[in-house]
Design a protein around this motif. Structure first.
Motif, PDB file in Angstrom:
ATOM      1  N   VAL A  50      40.240  -3.719  91.503  1.00  0.00           N
ATOM      2  CA  VAL A  50      39.146  -3.004  90.848  1.00  0.00           C
ATOM      3  C   VAL A  50      39.373  -3.076  89.338  1.00  0.00           C
ATOM      4  O   VAL A  50      40.078  -2.246  88.766  1.00  0.00           O
ATOM      5  CB  VAL A  50      39.049  -1.538  91.301  1.00  0.00           C
ATOM      6  CG1 VAL A  50      37.795  -0.875  90.723  1.00  0.00           C
ATOM      7  CG2 VAL A  50      39.065  -1.427  92.816  1.00  0.00           C
ATOM      8  N   PRO A  51      38.814  -4.066  88.651  1.00  0.00           N
ATOM      9  CA  PRO A  51      39.060  -4.208  87.207  1.00  0.00           C
ATOM     10  C   PRO A  51      38.239  -3.222  86.392  1.00  0.00           C
ATOM     11  O   PRO A  51      37.035  -3.081  86.605  1.00  0.00           O
ATOM     12  CB  PRO A  51      38.623  -5.644  86.921  1.00  0.00           C
ATOM     13  CG  PRO A  51      37.574  -5.926  87.952  1.00  0.00           C
ATOM     14  CD  PRO A  51      37.969  -5.146  89.183  1.00  0.00           C
ATOM     15  N   PHE A  52      38.896  -2.561  85.460  1.00  0.00           N
ATOM     16  CA  PHE A  52      38.231  -1.695  84.490  1.00  0.00           C
ATOM     17  C   PHE A  52      38.387  -2.356  83.123  1.00  0.00           C
ATOM     18  O   PHE A  52      39.502  -2.441  82.599  1.00  0.00           O
ATOM     19  CB  PHE A  52      38.851  -0.297  84.470  1.00  0.00           C
ATOM     20  CG  PHE A  52      38.454   0.580  85.635  1.00  0.00           C
ATOM     21  CD1 PHE A  52      37.444   0.205  86.506  1.00  0.00           C
ATOM     22  CD2 PHE A  52      39.106   1.788  85.851  1.00  0.00           C
ATOM     23  CE1 PHE A  52      37.083   1.011  87.572  1.00  0.00           C
ATOM     24  CE2 PHE A  52      38.743   2.604  86.912  1.00  0.00           C
ATOM     25  CZ  PHE A  52      37.732   2.223  87.778  1.00  0.00           C
ATOM     26  N   ASP A  53      37.306  -2.846  82.579  1.00  0.00           N
ATOM     27  CA  ASP A  53      37.346  -3.493  81.268  1.00  0.00           C
ATOM     28  C   ASP A  53      37.487  -2.415  80.203  1.00  0.00           C
ATOM     29  O   ASP A  53      36.594  -1.584  80.020  1.00  0.00           O
ATOM     30  CB  ASP A  53      36.069  -4.307  81.049  1.00  0.00           C
ATOM     31  CG  ASP A  53      36.167  -5.222  79.840  1.00  0.00           C
ATOM     32  OD1 ASP A  53      36.920  -4.888  78.914  1.00  0.00           O
ATOM     33  OD2 ASP A  53      35.492  -6.261  79.830  1.00  0.00           O
ATOM     34  N   ALA A  54      38.606  -2.423  79.495  1.00  0.00           N
ATOM     35  CA  ALA A  54      38.878  -1.369  78.511  1.00  0.00           C
ATOM     36  C   ALA A  54      37.870  -1.356  77.372  1.00  0.00           C
ATOM     37  O   ALA A  54      37.779  -0.362  76.643  1.00  0.00           O
ATOM     38  CB  ALA A  54      40.296  -1.533  77.960  1.00  0.00           C
ATOM     39  N   ALA A  55      37.113  -2.440  77.210  1.00  0.00           N
ATOM     40  CA  ALA A  55      36.102  -2.487  76.148  1.00  0.00           C
ATOM     41  C   ALA A  55      34.832  -1.733  76.530  1.00  0.00           C
ATOM     42  O   ALA A  55      33.989  -1.473  75.680  1.00  0.00           O
ATOM     43  CB  ALA A  55      35.764  -3.934  75.814  1.00  0.00           C
ATOM     44  N   HIS A  56      34.672  -1.402  77.812  1.00  0.00           N
ATOM     45  CA  HIS A  56      33.480  -0.679  78.238  1.00  0.00           C
ATOM     46  C   HIS A  56      33.537   0.781  77.773  1.00  0.00           C
ATOM     47  O   HIS A  56      34.624   1.341  77.620  1.00  0.00           O
ATOM     48  CB  HIS A  56      33.357  -0.709  79.762  1.00  0.00           C
ATOM     49  CG  HIS A  56      32.909  -2.031  80.296  1.00  0.00           C
ATOM     50  ND1 HIS A  56      32.823  -2.306  81.643  1.00  0.00           N
ATOM     51  CD2 HIS A  56      32.503  -3.167  79.668  1.00  0.00           C
ATOM     52  CE1 HIS A  56      32.408  -3.544  81.818  1.00  0.00           C
ATOM     53  NE2 HIS A  56      32.201  -4.074  80.637  1.00  0.00           N
ATOM     54  N   PRO A  57      32.395   1.421  77.557  1.00  0.00           N
ATOM     55  CA  PRO A  57      32.394   2.836  77.157  1.00  0.00           C
ATOM     56  C   PRO A  57      33.127   3.699  78.189  1.00  0.00           C
ATOM     57  O   PRO A  57      33.065   3.439  79.388  1.00  0.00           O
ATOM     58  CB  PRO A  57      30.898   3.184  77.112  1.00  0.00           C
ATOM     59  CG  PRO A  57      30.202   1.878  76.914  1.00  0.00           C
ATOM     60  CD  PRO A  57      31.032   0.856  77.628  1.00  0.00           C
ATOM     61  N   ARG A  58      33.804   4.713  77.692  1.00  0.00           N
ATOM     62  CA  ARG A  58      34.622   5.545  78.577  1.00  0.00           C
ATOM     63  C   ARG A  58      33.784   6.229  79.650  1.00  0.00           C
ATOM     64  O   ARG A  58      34.201   6.324  80.814  1.00  0.00           O
ATOM     65  CB  ARG A  58      35.372   6.611  77.762  1.00  0.00           C
ATOM     66  CG  ARG A  58      36.338   7.441  78.610  1.00  0.00           C
ATOM     67  CD  ARG A  58      37.119   8.427  77.765  1.00  0.00           C
ATOM     68  NE  ARG A  58      37.892   7.747  76.751  1.00  0.00           N
ATOM     69  CZ  ARG A  58      38.589   8.362  75.803  1.00  0.00           C
ATOM     70  NH1 ARG A  58      38.592   9.685  75.748  1.00  0.00           N
ATOM     71  NH2 ARG A  58      39.278   7.681  74.913  1.00  0.00           N
ATOM     72  N   GLU A  59      32.585   6.682  79.284  1.00  0.00           N
ATOM     73  CA  GLU A  59      31.734   7.336  80.287  1.00  0.00           C
ATOM     74  C   GLU A  59      31.386   6.387  81.421  1.00  0.00           C
ATOM     75  O   GLU A  59      31.338   6.782  82.589  1.00  0.00           O
ATOM     76  CB  GLU A  59      30.452   7.875  79.630  1.00  0.00           C
ATOM     77  CG  GLU A  59      30.658   9.159  78.853  1.00  0.00           C
ATOM     78  CD  GLU A  59      29.332   9.827  78.505  1.00  0.00           C
ATOM     79  OE1 GLU A  59      28.289   9.414  79.065  1.00  0.00           O
ATOM     80  OE2 GLU A  59      29.344  10.762  77.702  1.00  0.00           O
ATOM     81  N   GLN A  60      31.157   5.126  81.097  1.00  0.00           N
ATOM     82  CA  GLN A  60      30.848   4.140  82.126  1.00  0.00           C
ATOM     83  C   GLN A  60      32.056   3.929  83.035  1.00  0.00           C
ATOM     84  O   GLN A  60      31.920   3.840  84.258  1.00  0.00           O
ATOM     85  CB  GLN A  60      30.441   2.825  81.476  1.00  0.00           C
ATOM     86  CG  GLN A  60      30.032   1.742  82.478  1.00  0.00           C
ATOM     87  CD  GLN A  60      29.642   0.455  81.803  1.00  0.00           C
ATOM     88  OE1 GLN A  60      29.661   0.349  80.576  1.00  0.00           O
ATOM     89  NE2 GLN A  60      29.303  -0.551  82.581  1.00  0.00           N
TER      90      GLN A  60
END
Length: 617
Positions: free
Chosen positions: A107-117
């Motif tokens: 389950v990748p979480f792209d650290a560049a995405h907004p925190r709320e997302q």
């Protein structure tokens, strides 16, 4: 919450046409695929290359084995969902391969995405553990990991460990990964990827293109977008090299992208049409990349004018392929090798289905359409994903008890040509109704490209006068005399009045989302700013220095507002990926100064930029 993977199955009532070419594809899980790939790779060859740093296959195997053993030892093996949060691309690759080897779900979480997302993604995916490293701040890790029971730091993983012999094996029909797509309610939908479906696509690509051992594949996709999987697994399957760009934003700046492709000596690139335009915009020549042999383009419609521009600069040295397929059906399910015959049509076809894939083109009643008639595309394959995780609503999926084949209504409109190739027409959700007419935005874009000097355009609906909706066309400004002389009245012969955009807004480059697709939210903000006009310059603040005044004008132009002072940082007053590119290009064009991305990100102000240019003079 559980996973809903089935829905009532109606009796087949559609005609399925043109099955893809069958191949002798193995039925194996991604766990077995990765283990076997490591066994076949030459240990001393470079597995990952980034700038002047490389990691051998032996080192990559050891790092993934140790992490997989740690996961298995913590009962985080088969079926467990493991989230990964890191800004380090190598760490993301190591974590993904380790998760596959442990039999868990990536389950990748792209650290560049907004925190709320990211928090919404976390709520939907309900991961059992979070892997992170020092590339993310403690604040980021604690915010995302607050609801996750187990948190692992890559820095704490032991230096050596063996996979336990009793590690639970997975099957081709077990889940392997979760990627997210936008939901209509604002909550992202989690697509649960099928292990064997992922292996099927990788084996299809390697076999169909006859990719050689040791191939060098450019890693152009961010981890939050599912083509990231093929960027990694294709070179893994051939014991090749994964070529990582030096910086995340390298692919966003045409000149930097071309420089990297040239120096990386890549053989194959996967990319979206928008990134492809950046590559063309950077004017890559055949002599710059003599070993570039394959370009696989997917994710958006591909315009013929972009391909024409590519051939003019690069020639026919590299084979171009247009791929199509929603994430729901696993990476891509249609392929078209681009040829000279495609240069006479506005949109490049999406081609024919790949192996073990069938389709139907359906009308609004679910009945088959005649050839040449536009209808909705339905894909049938046993290699589709497992559906939406934690969702009772399965959208276009139809799972049939006792039948391995999944039917998926894509929401995309296509037409089937006489030679059985498919041409993409547009999204069902890109249909709008204006002045009583139902309008397909892709149709308007095709008309503009065929009848005007514009080379690339994107049409949206935006509020106009009195907040009434109107069509707005954004286009790449190439500074040519033909564009300057363009008159929208040329469209009156081929489009009804409702279909002709009221406004044409030039942009230096199209804005991109983190996944490399068109960022329509940024375009809408530009339309809003362009419609409100531009406020006058604050002469008192800018007259003191002629260079400062010129730079202030450039900032005002690219940001589409002047609500800032000469000591306000660019990124705090509306700067984003698209406006950064515009700023860099305009500064170089007007002053011959090569502005680095680091300068922009490190609180660049108008006054600081003035000093940088003066010191370089």
């Amino acid at each position: 919450m559980g996973t809903t993977l089935s829905a009532p199955c109606r009796a087949p009532s559609v005609l399925i046409r043109t099955p893809g070419r069958l191949m002798d594809m193995s039925r194996q899980s991604i766990q077995r695929f990765v283990d076997r790939a490591f066994l076949k790779a030459e240990p001393t060859n470079a597995a990952i290359v980034q700038s002047n740093i490389s990691m051998s296959w032996a080192e990559l195997e050891a790092r993934t084995r140790v992490l997989a053993a740690s996961l298995a030892g913590a009962s985080l093996g088969k079926g467990k969902r493991i989230a990964v949060l890191t800004n380090d691309r190598v760490a993301m690759i190591v974590s993904m391969l380790a998760i596959f080897r442990a039999g868990a779900v990536f389950v990748p979480f792209d650290a560049a995405h907004p925190r709320e997302q990211l928090l919404k993604m976390c709520q939907v995916a309900e991961p059992s553990a979070l892997i992170s490293d020092d590339s993310c701040s403690d604040e980021e890790k604690s915010a995302i990991g607050a609801s996750i029971a187990t948190q692992l730091s890559l820095a704490d993983i032991p230096l050596n460990a063996e996979l336990p012999p009793d590690i639970e094996k997975t099957s081709p029909d077990d889940p392997a990964y979760i990627y997210f797509t936008s939901g209509t309610t604002g909550t992202p939908k989690a697509i649960l990827g099928r292990s064997g479906g992922l292996v099927h696509f990788i084996e299809w690509e390697v076999s169909s293109l006859d990719l050689p051992k040791g191939i060098r594949v450019a890693q152009t996709t961010t981890p939050g977008h599912d083509p990231f999987l093929r960027d990694i697994l294709v070179p893994l399957s051939r014991g090749g090299s994964i070529m990582i760009p030096p910086e995340r934003n390298t692919i966003l700046v045409p000149r930097d992208l071309v420089d990297w492709v040239s120096t990386s000596d890549a053989n194959l690139l996967h990319m979206t049409p928008t990134i492809f335009r950046n590559l063309c915009g950077g004017r890559l020549r055949a002599e710059d990349a003599p070993n570039l042999n394959w370009l696989l383009i997917a994710g958006e419609k591909l315009n013929t004018v972009d391909v024409q521009g590519w051939y003019q600069q690069f020639g026919h040295q590299a084979a171009l392929y247009n791929l199509y397929g929603p994430t729901e059906t696993t990476l891509a399910k249609f392929c078209h090798k681009i040829s000279a015959n495609d240069l006479n049509t506005p949109i490049v076809p999406i081609g024919r289905p790949i192996s073990e894939t069938e389709f139907a083109v359906l009308d609004e009643n679910g009945a088959p359409c005649a050839r040449g008639t536009v209808g909705e595309l339905e894909i049938r394959t046993r290699h589709a994903s497992l559906g939406y995780f934690n969702s009772a609503a399965q959208g276009g999926f139809q799972f049939c008890d006792g039948d391995a084949v999944v039917r998926y209504r894509t929401g995309d409109f296509v037409s089937q040509q006489a030679d059985d190739t498919l041409s993409f027409v547009g999204r069902r959700d890109r249909q709008v109704k204006l002045l009583g007419e139902r309008i397909e935005l892709a149709e308007v874009e095709s008309a503009i490209l065929s009848a005007t000097p514009l080379r690339s355009c994107h049409v949206l609906v935006a509020p106009g006068a009195s907040n009434a909706d109107e069509l707005v066309a954004f286009y790449i400004d190439d500074g040519s005399e033909a564009q300057e002389a363009f008159d929208r009245s040329a469209l009156t012969h081929i489009l009804s009045p409702a279909r002709i955009p009221r406004r044409f807004i030039p942009v230096a480059a199209f804005p991109l989302t983190a996944n490399g697709k068109m960022d329509e939210a940024v375009l809408l903000r530009m339309a809003d700013a362009a419609g409100t006009g531009v406020a006058p310059v604050d002469e008192a603040e800018t007259q003191a220095n002629g260079l400062t005044e010129q730079l202030f004008e450039i900032w005002r132009s690219v940001l589409s507002h002047d609500d800032f002072g000469t000591d306000d940082a660019f990124m705090t007053v509306g700067g984003d990926s698209m406006t950064i590119m515009q700023l860099v290009m305009q500064v170089e064009e007007n002053f011959g100064y090569e502005l680095s991305l680091w300068d922009v990100f490190e609180d660049l102000t108008v006054n600081k930029l003035t000093t940088l240019i003066e010191e370089a003079a």
